[in-house]
Design a protein around this motif. Sequence first.
Motif, PDB file in Angstrom:
ATOM      1  N   MET A   1       0.833  -1.195   0.000  1.00 30.09           N
ATOM      2  CA  MET A   1       0.000   0.000   0.000  1.00 30.09           C
ATOM      3  C   MET A   1       0.872   1.250   0.000  1.00 30.09           C
ATOM      4  N   THR A   2       1.982   1.187   0.746  1.00 28.31           N
ATOM      5  CA  THR A   2       2.893   2.330   0.778  1.00 28.31           C
ATOM      6  C   THR A   2       3.386   2.637  -0.622  1.00 28.31           C
ATOM      7  N   ILE A   3       3.770   1.592  -1.355  1.00 23.53           N
ATOM      8  CA  ILE A   3       4.288   1.800  -2.698  1.00 23.53           C
ATOM      9  C   ILE A   3       3.187   2.341  -3.610  1.00 23.53           C
ATOM     10  N   ALA A   4       1.975   1.780  -3.464  1.00 18.19           N
ATOM     11  CA  ALA A   4       0.868   2.248  -4.294  1.00 18.19           C
ATOM     12  C   ALA A   4       0.615   3.738  -4.053  1.00 18.19           C
ATOM     13  N   ALA A   5       0.605   4.133  -2.778  1.00 17.23           N
ATOM     14  CA  ALA A   5       0.354   5.540  -2.450  1.00 17.23           C
ATOM     15  C   ALA A   5       1.497   6.418  -2.968  1.00 17.23           C
ATOM     16  N   LEU A   6       2.734   5.926  -2.802  1.00 15.66           N
ATOM     17  CA  LEU A   6       3.897   6.690  -3.270  1.00 15.66           C
ATOM     18  C   LEU A   6       3.820   6.922  -4.772  1.00 15.66           C
ATOM     19  N   VAL A   7       3.485   5.854  -5.521  1.00 14.62           N
ATOM     20  CA  VAL A   7       3.423   5.967  -6.978  1.00 14.62           C
ATOM     21  C   VAL A   7       2.321   6.953  -7.378  1.00 14.62           C
ATOM     22  N   THR A   8       1.188   6.891  -6.686  1.00 15.48           N
ATOM     23  CA  THR A   8       0.090   7.814  -6.998  1.00 15.48           C
ATOM     24  C   THR A   8       0.516   9.254  -6.773  1.00 15.48           C
ATOM     25  N   VAL A   9       1.107   9.505  -5.617  1.00  7.76           N
ATOM     26  CA  VAL A   9       1.570  10.863  -5.323  1.00  7.76           C
ATOM     27  C   VAL A   9       2.595  11.292  -6.362  1.00  7.76           C
ATOM     28  N   PHE A  10       3.534  10.400  -6.635  1.00  4.39           N
ATOM     29  CA  PHE A  10       4.611  10.699  -7.579  1.00  4.39           C
ATOM     30  C   PHE A  10       4.040  11.099  -8.939  1.00  4.39           C
ATOM     31  N   LEU A  11       3.166  10.251  -9.484  1.00  2.00           N
ATOM     32  CA  LEU A  11       2.618  10.525 -10.815  1.00  2.00           C
ATOM     33  C   LEU A  11       1.796  11.811 -10.824  1.00  2.00           C
ATOM     34  N   SER A  12       0.940  11.978  -9.801  1.00  9.97           N
ATOM     35  CA  SER A  12       0.110  13.188  -9.766  1.00  9.97           C
ATOM     36  C   SER A  12       0.982  14.429  -9.763  1.00  9.97           C
TER      37      SER A  12
ATOM     38  N   ILE B   1      -5.792  15.301  -5.737  1.00 13.80           N
ATOM     39  CA  ILE B   1      -6.263  15.132  -4.362  1.00 13.80           C
ATOM     40  C   ILE B   1      -7.195  13.926  -4.268  1.00 13.80           C
ATOM     41  N   LEU B   2      -8.116  13.807  -5.221  1.00 15.52           N
ATOM     42  CA  LEU B   2      -9.057  12.685  -5.197  1.00 15.52           C
ATOM     43  C   LEU B   2      -8.315  11.357  -5.302  1.00 15.52           C
ATOM     44  N   LEU B   3      -7.391  11.307  -6.241  1.00 17.87           N
ATOM     45  CA  LEU B   3      -6.646  10.074  -6.496  1.00 17.87           C
ATOM     46  C   LEU B   3      -5.876   9.651  -5.249  1.00 17.87           C
ATOM     47  N   ILE B   4      -5.196  10.620  -4.652  1.00 20.98           N
ATOM     48  CA  ILE B   4      -4.340  10.289  -3.522  1.00 20.98           C
ATOM     49  C   ILE B   4      -5.166   9.931  -2.297  1.00 20.98           C
ATOM     50  N   SER B   5      -6.221  10.712  -2.037  1.00 18.95           N
ATOM     51  CA  SER B   5      -6.991  10.411  -0.826  1.00 18.95           C
ATOM     52  C   SER B   5      -7.704   9.068  -0.988  1.00 18.95           C
ATOM     53  N   ASN B   6      -8.022   8.727  -2.240  1.00 16.73           N
ATOM     54  CA  ASN B   6      -8.646   7.429  -2.471  1.00 16.73           C
ATOM     55  C   ASN B   6      -7.678   6.288  -2.192  1.00 16.73           C
TER      56      ASN B   6
ATOM     57  N   GLY C   1       2.342  18.022  -1.885  1.00 18.76           N
ATOM     58  CA  GLY C   1       2.493  16.607  -1.517  1.00 18.76           C
ATOM     59  C   GLY C   1       2.195  16.372  -0.052  1.00 18.76           C
ATOM     60  N   VAL C   2       2.806  17.179   0.798  1.00 17.92           N
ATOM     61  CA  VAL C   2       2.643  16.996   2.245  1.00 17.92           C
ATOM     62  C   VAL C   2       1.198  17.229   2.669  1.00 17.92           C
ATOM     63  N   VAL C   3       0.621  18.315   2.155  1.00 21.55           N
ATOM     64  CA  VAL C   3      -0.752  18.643   2.549  1.00 21.55           C
ATOM     65  C   VAL C   3      -1.717  17.555   2.065  1.00 21.55           C
ATOM     66  N   ILE C   4      -1.540  17.127   0.828  1.00 18.93           N
ATOM     67  CA  ILE C   4      -2.422  16.098   0.293  1.00 18.93           C
ATOM     68  C   ILE C   4      -2.276  14.802   1.086  1.00 18.93           C
ATOM     69  N   GLY C   5      -1.035  14.460   1.415  1.00 17.55           N
ATOM     70  CA  GLY C   5      -0.807  13.236   2.187  1.00 17.55           C
ATOM     71  C   GLY C   5      -1.506  13.301   3.537  1.00 17.55           C
ATOM     72  N   ALA C   6      -1.311  14.408   4.244  1.00 17.46           N
ATOM     73  CA  ALA C   6      -1.897  14.541   5.573  1.00 17.46           C
ATOM     74  C   ALA C   6      -3.416  14.603   5.497  1.00 17.46           C
ATOM     75  N   ALA C   7      -3.921  15.427   4.570  1.00 17.91           N
ATOM     76  CA  ALA C   7      -5.369  15.576   4.451  1.00 17.91           C
ATOM     77  C   ALA C   7      -6.001  14.260   4.001  1.00 17.91           C
ATOM     78  N   GLY C   8      -5.344  13.592   3.073  1.00 21.71           N
ATOM     79  CA  GLY C   8      -5.871  12.315   2.595  1.00 21.71           C
ATOM     80  C   GLY C   8      -6.026  11.321   3.722  1.00 21.71           C
ATOM     81  N   SER C   9      -5.013  11.238   4.586  1.00 23.51           N
ATOM     82  CA  SER C   9      -5.098  10.311   5.719  1.00 23.51           C
ATOM     83  C   SER C   9      -6.213  10.725   6.658  1.00 23.51           C
ATOM     84  N   GLY C  10      -6.222  12.001   6.992  1.00 27.86           N
ATOM     85  CA  GLY C  10      -7.212  12.502   7.945  1.00 27.86           C
ATOM     86  C   GLY C  10      -8.622  12.255   7.461  1.00 27.86           C
ATOM     87  N   ILE C  11      -8.860  12.587   6.186  1.00 29.37           N
ATOM     88  CA  ILE C  11     -10.200  12.429   5.626  1.00 29.37           C
ATOM     89  C   ILE C  11     -10.533  10.954   5.484  1.00 29.37           C
ATOM     90  N   GLY C  12      -9.553  10.189   5.010  1.00 27.44           N
ATOM     91  CA  GLY C  12      -9.788   8.755   4.804  1.00 27.44           C
ATOM     92  C   GLY C  12     -10.140   8.050   6.096  1.00 27.44           C
TER      93      GLY C  12
END
Lengths: 227, 294
Positions: B21-32, B184-189, B276-287
């Motif tokens: 999952m870490t790799i999947a999230a990393l790749v999503t963030v990276f590509l976005s 944002i949608l992709l990453i939080s998903n 990146g940082v904001v999306i990561g944090a917000a994505g976790s919080g919202i998720g």
Amino acid sequence: MIRFEDVTKIYPPSTVGLEKVSLHIEKGEFVFLVGPSGSGKSTFIRLLIKELEPDRGRISVGGRDLATLRNWKVPYLRRNIGCVFQDFKLLTNKTAFQNVMYALVVTGQATGASKKKAAEILSLVGLGHKSNSYPNELSGGEQQRVSIARAFVNHPPLLIADEPTGNLDPETSMGIMQLLYRINKTGTTVLMATHDREMVDRMRRRVVALDVGKVVRDQKRGGYGED
Amino acid sequence: MGKISFFLKEAFGSLRRNYFMTIAALVTVFLSIVVLGGVLVFVYTTNALLKEVEQKVEITVFLKTDPDPTTDQVDAMQTKIMGWPEVKSSVFVSKEEALNRLKEDFKDNPEILQDLTGNPLPASFEISLKDPQTVSSVAERFKGDPVVDEVSYGKEIADKLFSFTSQARNFLLGFIVLLGIVAILLISNTIRLSIFARKREVEIMKLVGATNWFIRWPFVIEGVFVGFVGAAAATVVILILNSFLVGKIRNGLPFMAVPLDAVPYVLVVLMLLGVGVVIGAAGSGIGLRRFLKV
């Protein structure tokens, strides 16, 4: 300790969870909650830890009215109620010791003293030598003892056990029962929901029988059936 | 063992355990962020190019030829033009110079100019402006001037160019906003998926009496870490790609004068890391929110 007054819980659309249940459990009591599946045992327990809200009636635990308890205070309620479940509910990625520690860390106790406390309680349940094992390396009975250790490490005034012996063989179940009995001896109120007829008959404690959400029997020194 | 070190241990432990999952999230963030950053760099560069094109807009003021204006008139006019605040520079092109330019332009076919007798060409001023958008209003002022014959600034071309550049800017801006939302949608998903896999874990934490923030912190730390690392990798890739592409374009199209320093790199890097940082944090919080109820 526990006070249910005219409590009704209906699961939408119309499944009865509990219907007009009134029940008092005093401090230090050991109470069996018996009844067939769907009789409302689990609903009773989930209402107690405020996982569910009743549709009607009042519930208080330790003199505290749950209806007026704010959501953010629910975790503090749960720290005063030790919970033991049929499926143990251990964190699989943590060792027995870390699982017990988690209950302490959550309350902000992460000191040397609390480590000692966790180690002591594990020895008390007879798992001192397996404190570094992960749940999948332990037998069912051992896992249940870890979960009891976790439930009791904070010395809560109330311990709830939902079918704690449901997955265990009779001999192991007996060990678990003895553990709960000893915990009760320290003054902790124990409420145990169970299917285990033999166990209830042997212990001769207060028995509250539920059927389709209603209390059908409440006996001081009862057995599983109607004698 | 303090609380913070406990949270950090929890966060990095679960990043390692749930490495897929870490790799999947990393790749999503990276590509976005690669796409987002790519567009951002493209926008800055295009913007600089557009500005350059706009700067090329200038006004040519042709003077009357019959009679030709006197030197005094020319001087007076030059002084007047330079007095206007919009004007960057004004160059006087005399009749002789105009003819020389014409001869220079046709030096390969001198027969065209064979029949030319005397010098029929007008003298002119070539005016460039500080802000090209003021071109019409400045040109307007020459109307009715006794020595001026004609004012030319390519009215249609200038107007078209400005409407095109402002449309292009709006379009790119809208594109960036859209892309940000998609990211944002992709990453939080993705993060939500990884949290869903750990629903049971959260449930148990709640049962033991963990407060919502106690449960949340490790997840937020994970999100920030994934967001930061993904964004950092993306930023490196963008910077390399950018310098490579700009070099290519410069060699291939030397007349384009692609400005390499059009992109405020420090700002872009900070922006991408921040996103990146904001999306990561917000994505976790919202998720996490749905699982924290009860």
